[in-house]
Design a protein around this motif. Structure first.
Motif, PDB file in Angstrom:
ATOM      1  N   GLY A  47       0.805  -1.215   0.000  1.00  0.00           N
ATOM      2  CA  GLY A  47       0.000   0.000   0.000  1.00  0.00           C
ATOM      3  C   GLY A  47       0.835   1.261   0.000  1.00  0.00           C
ATOM      4  O   GLY A  47       0.319   2.365  -0.200  1.00  0.00           O
ATOM      5  N   ALA A  48       2.141   1.106   0.222  1.00  0.00           N
ATOM      6  CA  ALA A  48       3.031   2.268   0.200  1.00  0.00           C
ATOM      7  C   ALA A  48       3.383   2.696  -1.224  1.00  0.00           C
ATOM      8  O   ALA A  48       3.989   3.757  -1.431  1.00  0.00           O
ATOM      9  CB  ALA A  48       4.308   1.942   0.977  1.00  0.00           C
ATOM     10  N   MET A  49       3.016   1.860  -2.197  1.00  0.00           N
ATOM     11  CA  MET A  49       3.349   2.156  -3.598  1.00  0.00           C
ATOM     12  C   MET A  49       2.857   3.531  -4.027  1.00  0.00           C
ATOM     13  O   MET A  49       3.615   4.337  -4.584  1.00  0.00           O
ATOM     14  CB  MET A  49       2.726   1.096  -4.522  1.00  0.00           C
ATOM     15  CG  MET A  49       3.569  -0.133  -4.739  1.00  0.00           C
ATOM     16  SD  MET A  49       4.940   0.140  -5.880  1.00  0.00           S
ATOM     17  CE  MET A  49       4.103   0.500  -7.399  1.00  0.00           C
ATOM     18  N   GLY A  50       1.593   3.815  -3.785  1.00  0.00           N
ATOM     19  CA  GLY A  50       1.006   5.076  -4.246  1.00  0.00           C
ATOM     20  C   GLY A  50       1.705   6.297  -3.685  1.00  0.00           C
ATOM     21  O   GLY A  50       2.170   7.167  -4.447  1.00  0.00           O
ATOM     22  N   PRO A  51       1.813   6.401  -2.352  1.00  0.00           N
ATOM     23  CA  PRO A  51       2.470   7.584  -1.783  1.00  0.00           C
ATOM     24  C   PRO A  51       3.920   7.727  -2.229  1.00  0.00           C
ATOM     25  O   PRO A  51       4.389   8.843  -2.492  1.00  0.00           O
ATOM     26  CB  PRO A  51       2.371   7.343  -0.272  1.00  0.00           C
ATOM     27  CG  PRO A  51       1.190   6.440  -0.109  1.00  0.00           C
ATOM     28  CD  PRO A  51       1.208   5.557  -1.306  1.00  0.00           C
ATOM     29  N   LEU A  52       4.656   6.596  -2.326  1.00  0.00           N
ATOM     30  CA  LEU A  52       6.070   6.678  -2.675  1.00  0.00           C
ATOM     31  C   LEU A  52       6.290   6.991  -4.157  1.00  0.00           C
ATOM     32  O   LEU A  52       7.340   7.531  -4.522  1.00  0.00           O
ATOM     33  CB  LEU A  52       6.777   5.372  -2.312  1.00  0.00           C
ATOM     34  CG  LEU A  52       6.895   5.073  -0.806  1.00  0.00           C
ATOM     35  CD1 LEU A  52       7.703   3.807  -0.576  1.00  0.00           C
ATOM     36  CD2 LEU A  52       7.540   6.247  -0.068  1.00  0.00           C
ATOM     37  N   MET A  53       5.334   6.652  -4.999  1.00  0.00           N
ATOM     38  CA  MET A  53       5.469   6.967  -6.433  1.00  0.00           C
ATOM     39  C   MET A  53       5.637   8.466  -6.630  1.00  0.00           C
ATOM     40  O   MET A  53       6.486   8.923  -7.402  1.00  0.00           O
ATOM     41  CB  MET A  53       4.236   6.486  -7.208  1.00  0.00           C
ATOM     42  CG  MET A  53       4.324   5.077  -7.743  1.00  0.00           C
ATOM     43  SD  MET A  53       5.555   4.860  -9.049  1.00  0.00           S
ATOM     44  CE  MET A  53       4.865   5.823 -10.375  1.00  0.00           C
ATOM     45  N   GLY A  54       4.813   9.245  -5.925  1.00  0.00           N
ATOM     46  CA  GLY A  54       4.911  10.690  -6.055  1.00  0.00           C
ATOM     47  C   GLY A  54       6.242  11.222  -5.577  1.00  0.00           C
ATOM     48  O   GLY A  54       6.828  12.126  -6.192  1.00  0.00           O
ATOM     49  N   VAL A  55       6.746  10.637  -4.490  1.00  0.00           N
ATOM     50  CA  VAL A  55       8.030  11.073  -3.942  1.00  0.00           C
ATOM     51  C   VAL A  55       9.154  10.772  -4.927  1.00  0.00           C
ATOM     52  O   VAL A  55      10.028  11.612  -5.191  1.00  0.00           O
ATOM     53  CB  VAL A  55       8.295  10.378  -2.589  1.00  0.00           C
ATOM     54  CG1 VAL A  55       9.679  10.767  -2.056  1.00  0.00           C
ATOM     55  CG2 VAL A  55       7.210  10.729  -1.584  1.00  0.00           C
ATOM     56  N   VAL A  56       9.133   9.555  -5.499  1.00  0.00           N
ATOM     57  CA  VAL A  56      10.189   9.155  -6.431  1.00  0.00           C
ATOM     58  C   VAL A  56      10.141  10.001  -7.696  1.00  0.00           C
ATOM     59  O   VAL A  56      11.179  10.459  -8.196  1.00  0.00           O
ATOM     60  CB  VAL A  56      10.066   7.659  -6.779  1.00  0.00           C
ATOM     61  CG1 VAL A  56      11.091   7.276  -7.851  1.00  0.00           C
ATOM     62  CG2 VAL A  56      10.257   6.804  -5.537  1.00  0.00           C
ATOM     63  N   MET A  57       8.940  10.221  -8.245  1.00  0.00           N
ATOM     64  CA  MET A  57       8.816  10.994  -9.477  1.00  0.00           C
ATOM     65  C   MET A  57       9.311  12.418  -9.286  1.00  0.00           C
ATOM     66  O   MET A  57       9.903  13.012 -10.192  1.00  0.00           O
ATOM     67  CB  MET A  57       7.350  11.013  -9.940  1.00  0.00           C
ATOM     68  CG  MET A  57       6.834   9.660 -10.411  1.00  0.00           C
ATOM     69  SD  MET A  57       7.737   8.989 -11.825  1.00  0.00           S
ATOM     70  CE  MET A  57       7.302  10.166 -13.093  1.00  0.00           C
ATOM     71  N   GLN A  58       9.100  12.953  -8.090  1.00  0.00           N
ATOM     72  CA  GLN A  58       9.576  14.306  -7.812  1.00  0.00           C
ATOM     73  C   GLN A  58      11.092  14.331  -7.671  1.00  0.00           C
ATOM     74  O   GLN A  58      11.759  15.268  -8.125  1.00  0.00           O
ATOM     75  CB  GLN A  58       8.922  14.830  -6.534  1.00  0.00           C
ATOM     76  CG  GLN A  58       9.241  16.290  -6.243  1.00  0.00           C
ATOM     77  CD  GLN A  58       8.467  16.818  -5.056  1.00  0.00           C
ATOM     78  OE1 GLN A  58       7.757  16.069  -4.385  1.00  0.00           O
ATOM     79  NE2 GLN A  58       8.595  18.098  -4.785  1.00  0.00           N
TER      80      GLN A  58
END
Length: 384
Positions: free
Chosen positions: A350-361
């Motif tokens: 479930g951490a995939m969604g929140p971390l995707m934004g962090v990584v993309m930034q």
């Protein structure tokens, strides 16, 4: 009308009409009323009718069409209580004749009149060898036009033995306003009878060789177009849209080795752009020279132009639009996961969604698909 020729009567409603019966009636009526035109200009050589004498002076002729058994059936001008003319066969024949461009016709029931005398009428009937109940129509016009007008009138006269035709009718207008609510024939309703050759294009001879060439290069049928698209890796919806929007030729022409679904999506989303540009943009993305997230940006920057792959590549380099280095990207992702280890252990996948934004930034310009795959692998390795 039918009884006079011993023909079967019409059913009460047109839905019950029998085509075979109507064809037999039409054949019998055609034999009863043949196209038998007579030049009777000599009968009116000394006429007092201004319409006829003026026409003859200008080179017109007077043609007569005998109509067997129709004397007394053409009718004369009769008004209803509101002042509108009641329908009558003579008016229908005149309306049909006017479609040939003539001003009108004369019929037997309205003569003598318009300057035509009883003596001329008697001479005319004798000239045409008419019997007591036979009628006729006259037309004064150039010969070719009079022939067309009387042929149209004959066709309309034959309709009197059939049901009232379904057609478009024209309101009779005089001095810019409807005369009295009466109408005249204008044209058939749309259907097979409305099919006719293009009048503005002269006929062309079609030789066997030309016909063979045309036959060998006919456009593909809808089924053939669909079968051609089925050879590519596209979704059903994409194929239907490509066919409906007539983009299938463009799709196939530039598909090459491009992934079918991605090429279809790009073409459908940017169908106003140059297909060559779109194909080159997608090719750069597949080569790893353009990040997925920047595809639309590059397309919009070159809209309306056919741009080579080399020019697009230079644009991507100039604006740093290539995907992030996968090795460096993996390091960034691992560092972010390690930094938020407790969060990952608590939320799991479930951490995939929140971390995707962090990584993309953190990894600007990275391909979202690559980021997703690497991030998933990093999270799974921590959870194992």
């Amino acid at each position: 009308m039918r009884t006079s020729l011993n023909l079967p009567p019409l059913p009460p409603h047109r839905d019950h009409d029998d085509d075979d019966v109507e064809q037999r009636v039409a054949k019998a009526v055609a034999n009863h009323l043949p196209l038998d035109l007579h030049d009777v200009s000599g009968v009116f050589s000394n006429t007092e009718s201004g319409m006829i004498s003026g026409g003859l002076a200008n080179g017109a002729v007077v043609l007569a069409l005998p109509l067997k058994g129709l004397l007394g059936r053409f009718g004369t001008k009769t008004l209803d209580e509101d002042g509108a003319q009641l329908p009558r066969l003579g008016r229908e024949l005149a309306g049909a004749a006017k479609l040939a461009g003539v001003k009108g016709i004369f019929h037997a029931d309205e003569l003598p009149a318009y300057g035509v005398t009883s003596e001329e009428l008697e001479a005319l009937r004798e000239r045409l060898a008419l019997e007591k109940n036979d009628g006729f129509v006259l037309c004064c016009a150039p010969e070719w036009q009079a022939q067309l007008a009387l042929e149209a009138a004959l066709i309309r006269a034959r309709m009197a033995w059939h049901r009232i035709p379904q057609e478009v009718r024209n309101v009779v207008v005089k001095k810019g306003a409807p005369e009295d609510g009466t109408t005249s024939p204008m044209r058939p309703l749309p259907g097979r009878s409305r099919m006719y050759p293009e009048t503005d294009v002269p006929p062309q001879p079609l030789l066997g060789e030309r016909w063979a060439e045309i036959s060998e290069h006919l456009p593909m049928s809808d089924q053939q177009r669909a079968e051609r698209l089925a050879e590519y890796d596209t979704s059903i919806d994409q194929s239907e849209q490509l066919l409906a929007r007539e983009l299938d030729d463009v799709f196939c022409e530039h598909a090459g080795d491009l992934p079918g679904k991605a090429w279809a999506a790009l073409l459908l989303n940017h169908d106003a752009s140059s297909p060559r540009t779109l194909a080159n943009v997608l090719s750069l993305r597949e080569d790893g020279a353009l990040a997925r997230d920047h595809v639309d940006t590059v397309v919009q920057a070159h809209v309306g132009r056919a741009v080579s792959k080399e020019e697009l590549s230079a644009y991507c380099i100039e604006h740093d639009l290539a995907p992030a280095d996968i090795g460096g990207l993996e390091e960034v992702i691992n560092a972010i996961v390690a930094e938020r280890l407790s969060f990952v252990q608590e939320r799991g996948m479930g951490a995939m969604g929140p971390l995707m934004g962090v990584v993309m930034q953190a990894a600007g310009g990275a391909d979202g698909k690559e980021v997703s795959a690497l991030l998933r692998a990093a999270i799974q390795s921590v959870l194992e």
